[in-house]
Scaffold this motif. Structure first.
Motif: not given
Length: 177
Positions: A25-45
């Motif tokens: 994720g760091l190598f591909k410059k993915v915003p790790l924290y934001e991606t994690f929180t978006d996934g957590a929101k989707d999981g909650f839904k």
């Protein structure tokens, strides 16, 4: 030697996977924290969406156990199973496992407590639990979570797989124990 290697692999597998994912994720410059929180929101839904299905399966299992149908089926099929050297005490596992894993573990706990951990029925029940799937739970929760309403052949195939796994467990346990 092999056991030591397997212990090392099992100890470090999950941390290695997590480090690999974070590094990529760091190598591909993915915003790790934001991606994690978006996934957590989707999981909650998803969790909110499957609550009605979970309630339905829990109510169904409770009604099935409280109605006494399991005891009636056990009484009816006991002579046939005894003829094939299958303990009648395993019938509740055969019936409850496709419905719910936690209910099956509760039934298994009763069998192990009543008959002891070394009894053939306990060993057979343990193999049945490990080799079968919670078909109705999977169909209710996972299919419901993604909005699939037509089960088509999934129910038939799932129950057929459960029946085959029970027969395989009986065959394996009769050879091993």
């Amino acid at each position: 030697m092999f056991q030591t290697l397997m212990n090392i692999i099992s100890l470090w597998a999950l941390p290695a996977i997590l480090i690999l994912i974070l590094t990529m994720g760091l190598f591909k410059k993915v915003p790790l924290y934001e991606t994690f929180t978006d996934g957590a929101k989707d999981g909650f839904k998803v969790a909110i969406n499957i609550i009605p299905y979970l309630v339905a399966i829990i109510v169904g299992i409770s009604m099935f156990r409280a109605s006494g149908i399991i005891d009636l089926i056990q009484h009816i099929f006991a002579p046939l199973l005894t003829y094939f050297h299958i303990p009648a005490d395993t019938i509740p596992i055969m019936l409850v496992r496709p419905l719910s894993g936690s209910a099956a573990l509760g039934v298994f706990s009763d069998i192990a407590h009543t008959l002891g951990p070394d009894s053939y029925a306990t060993k057979l029940s343990a193999v049945m639990i490990g080799s079968s799937e919670t078909t109705f739970y999977v169909l209710a929760v996972y299919f419901g979570a993604v909005g699939i309403s037509k089960l088509r052949y999934a129910l038939i195939v799932g129950l057929l797989a459960d029946a085959i796994s029970i027969l395989a467990a009986i065959a394996v346990c009769s050879l091993m124990f």
